[in-house]
Design a protein around this motif. Structure first.
Motif, short mmCIF file in Angstrom:
data_model
loop_
_atom_site.label_atom_id
_atom_site.label_comp_id
_atom_site.label_asym_id
_atom_site.label_seq_id
_atom_site.Cartn_x
_atom_site.Cartn_y
_atom_site.Cartn_z
N SER A 49 0.99 0.79 -3.97
CA SER A 49 2.26 1.47 -4.14
C SER A 49 2.92 0.96 -5.40
N GLU A 97 6.65 6.45 3.06
CA GLU A 97 5.26 6.87 3.23
C GLU A 97 4.76 6.38 4.60
N ARG A 155 -1.07 6.91 3.55
CA ARG A 155 -1.79 6.02 2.64
C ARG A 155 -2.90 5.24 3.30
N GLU A 180 -9.19 9.29 0.85
CA GLU A 180 -8.69 8.18 0.04
C GLU A 180 -7.61 7.39 0.77
N LEU A 181 -7.90 7.03 1.98
CA LEU A 181 -7.00 6.18 2.76
C LEU A 181 -7.57 4.76 2.81
N HIS A 182 -6.68 3.77 2.70
CA HIS A 182 -7.08 2.40 3.02
C HIS A 182 -7.34 2.33 4.52
N ARG A 201 2.99 6.29 -7.21
CA ARG A 201 1.57 6.24 -7.53
C ARG A 201 1.13 7.60 -8.06
N LEU A 236 -4.75 9.20 -5.06
CA LEU A 236 -5.40 8.22 -5.92
C LEU A 236 -6.22 8.93 -6.99
N LYS A 286 -11.30 -0.86 2.11
CA LYS A 286 -11.42 -0.11 0.85
C LYS A 286 -11.96 -1.03 -0.24
N LEU A 324 0.82 -1.22 0.00
CA LEU A 324 0.00 0.00 0.00
C LEU A 324 0.85 1.27 0.00
N CYS A 325 2.05 1.18 0.53
CA CYS A 325 2.89 2.37 0.69
C CYS A 325 4.24 2.16 0.01
#
Lengths: 453, 453
Positions: free
Chosen positions: B72, A184, A247, A278-280, B37, B41, B6, A179-180
């Motif tokens: 990512s 990050e 993130r 827009e964060l997980h 990225r 997003l 998500k 994810l990052c």
């Protein structure tokens, strides 16, 4: 299998001790500031390095850090992490499992006996071959059925959304990585279970941005250490102002160490906040089967912690995002669970009658009894604590026993407990913003507690 | 355990396919070149991205790569890796284990029956608790005794130099991370087992520097694909000239896919080269128990591959460098082996009589018979190959079946085999510099081989 042929020459290790109380990212930049390893090993050996001291987590004894010229900067950092938890581990391993001394044994024995049933020992040849790295389909199907049943899901949950790997530390590592990008960050409210820090950093090089909570009650419908959207917003904006890319948001539910269970409306608020930015959202529900107040609404996810069999190394991820599934699946190659163990876990999860009638009934009764015992003692002693109904722990307010409100004093108190053979976790280990809070695991020798001085 | 809340919206995924034959580091920079990225997003979704195609390993069908805005850059890369091995995996899983069809079954059954003995199923409570992450001491002691015995070591090897974790991919990941910083590199001779590429890159962001070998024989005492110090020196100097920092040398012994076993004098030369340049040496001896010519000198290290039980997830590291032990130990948290499985493995390694008289005897006889069968067929067909005596594979020269000497032609030939239900690995998958070489696993349905056209 693999052997490293380079010999160690400890006499040539440079001594790099770092300042006490140095924080996580500072400590890293200290190592990075030395220019990684600084060119060749030879160069490093002859170049005198600044003498400093490091104490990553002030809850353990500060110890000098011998920087190794054989390792990368992050390799040196990995050693620091190990050193930081060494004391607790030593105490743990020295403190042998004992039915008389450790009430946790009996809970564990239930799973132990279940795991030794005849149908548990299947050693089918396909279990000995390379698995689907996401976990064998039979187990992912069983996890999906388990979740559907215990979550009272309106529609069946799907095996294709399930990943099984060797523990939740591995899950945090894999999720942080996919994810990052390096450097990050992920939001988390303090105090929180400190192991997450190393889980997302050691491989992933992902940092945490703290949402600091405190014990002050600000209104009639608030509670101590309450997480609010306002606090989330502020932490996120502060991080962004400093150029940090966030993130994801991590939620622990039930919360460790607080024992809080978020209400549905709280969860909804947090999710809306995350969606807006827009964060997980990563929800860690490792203690979901350990809610022992029946008025609460548990949404259990199977894990080795909930069954008190941490040595089994088992954790599950459920997500509808197939991109996340696919990316984590690649990293699952490093986090595989043995085939025969996957069979055992599937058998365990399949047996609803045993889980409901035997395991959970006994487990919840024992947790409740132990919780009552500890909290009654605390009340008698006049020590404040958060009265919650989940997990194996109580969050205790020892602030009045500190001479001054500092983390140094907190550490001294922690050591005094340890000298009396009581291993508590102090608030600093959870990045708590107020000195003086401690987490006690209440299944662990409560009758030997010697409080304060 | 963990859930990701998500939702995925596949319709918003940007399509980023990359050029065929693009190499590993290029592919990465393609993703990195998109600016990770690329901010939020939202931004990523509305920004059109260049249309390209990627085929990381040309041995599998090229497939379009849908870049995910939820992940990512490295998360996207993890998906590419998974995609690249998907075809082989699908073939593997579709090809169910079958005693009649797959001779490998019988070898496996020996371990299978051994693993189901009564003393194998111990479920002692300490096995269910958090272990020492380096592996339980009883197992590390057993591994040390095993190595002392099979290596005929002059002095007993030590348990404190042993680490046990869940497979050799995990070991490569951990070692690359603690020995190298991101972007640094490790030397390896090609052709080599391609899985190492992803093992050191996915988490570690460590790259390989290739020492290209070829089939030309340059003198009377040389053999095809011979690794020399001269070639090592040249590859290292070339890398340094390009600003690449090399930290280690990986040796596979027995070599996969060549089947070569290095002589003592060759090994000495490589180690002296490494010492001269201050490189760590990582010796992968995953097939050391699978040397089936008794005139060779095996130095066996226990691994799940050598016992043909890959589903057990077990690998060991032996090193005298305590800095490496300590740093890898921190990462072991992510690579834990279940306690009960550690017990099984210790029981397996303890039983010398069974290993020597039953397992190795049958295993080596079967490997030798299968090797003889395949190589006799190749001789009859007039197909050249390297005649070696280790591992489960033969390195075959199909160059004369290529219309032109290109990797595209090699891929076409690979597909023709697959169409005839024969799954081989082509040279490109091992980064071989000459098109037309293939590795055949000779325990896998040799009687169904349909060679060439």
């Amino acid at each position: 299998m693999l052997s490293i042929l380079k010999q160690s020459h400890s006499s040539s290790s440079s001594s790099v001790a770092m300042p006490q109380g140095l924080d996580f990212s500072q400590a890293l930049s200290e190592i990075e500031g030395m220019g990684g390893r600084g060119g060749s090993l030879q160069e490093t050996r002859v170049r005198p390095l600044a003498k400093r001291r490091i104490d990553m987590h002030s809850f353990c004894s500060p110890s000098g850090f011998q920087r190794s010229p054989y390792l990368s900067a992050r390799g040196n950092f990995a050693i620091i992490f190990q050193g930081s938890t060494e004391d607790g581990y030593r105490a743990y391993h020295a403190d042998k499992y004992d039915e008389d001394k450790n009430p946790n044994v009996s809970k564990n024995f239930k799973v132990f006996f279940q795991l030794t049933q005849a149908d548990m020992n299947l050693m089918d040849p396909p279990l000995l071959q390379y698995p689907d790295w996401k976990g064998h389909l039979f187990l992912r199907e069983e996890v999906a059925r388990f979740l559907t049943y215990y979550c009272k899901a309106p529609a069946p949950l799907k095996a294709e959304n399930v990943i099984v790997l060797n523990g939740c530390g591995s899950l945090f590592s894999a999720l942080a990585t996919v994810l990052c990008d390096p450097g990050e960050a992920v939001l988390i409210a303090t105090p929180f279970y400190g192991g997450i820090t190393q889980s997302i950093f050691l491989y992933g090089n992902v940092k945490l941005v703290y949402v600091y909570l405190d014990s002050k009650i600000t209104g009639k419908s608030t509670r101590p250490f309450q997480l609010t959207v306002e606090k989330l917003e502020k932490a996120l904006q502060d991080a962004r102002a400093e150029g940090v890319t966030v993130r994801a948001l991590i939620l622990l539910n039930p919360q460790n160490p607080l024992g809080d269970i978020y209400s549905l409306s709280e969860l909804q608020d947090y999710l809306e906040f995350a969606k807006r930015h827009e964060l997980h959202v990563i929800v860690d529900e490792i203690y979901m089967l350990s809610v022992f107040d029946e008025s609460q609404l548990p949404t259990p996810w199977p894990s080795s912690s909930d069954f008190a069999v941490s040595g089994i190394r088992f954790g599950t991820l459920y997500t509808q995002n197939q991109d996340v599934i696919n990316a984590v699946a690649s990293l699952c190659y490093f986090h595989g669970v043995c085939g025969p163990v996957q069979h055992k876990v599937a058998q365990l999860l399949r047996d609803r009658e045993w889980i409901n009638q035997v395991y959970l009934r006994a487990n919840h009764a024992r947790l409740k009894a132990a919780h009552t015992y500890v909290t009654d003692e605390l009340k008698t002693l006049g020590v404040p604590f958060l009265n919650r109904n989940a997990g194996f722990f109580v969050w205790i307010d020892f602030r009045k026993y500190l001479k001054t409100s500092t983390f140094e004093e907190e550490l001294l108190l922690w050591k005094r407990f340890l000298d009396n053979k009581v291993l508590l976790s102090c608030g600093k280990a959870f990045e708590c913003s107020e000195p003086g809070w401690f987490r006690i695991i209440f299944a662990d020798k409560t009758h030997r507690l010697q409080l304060g001085k």
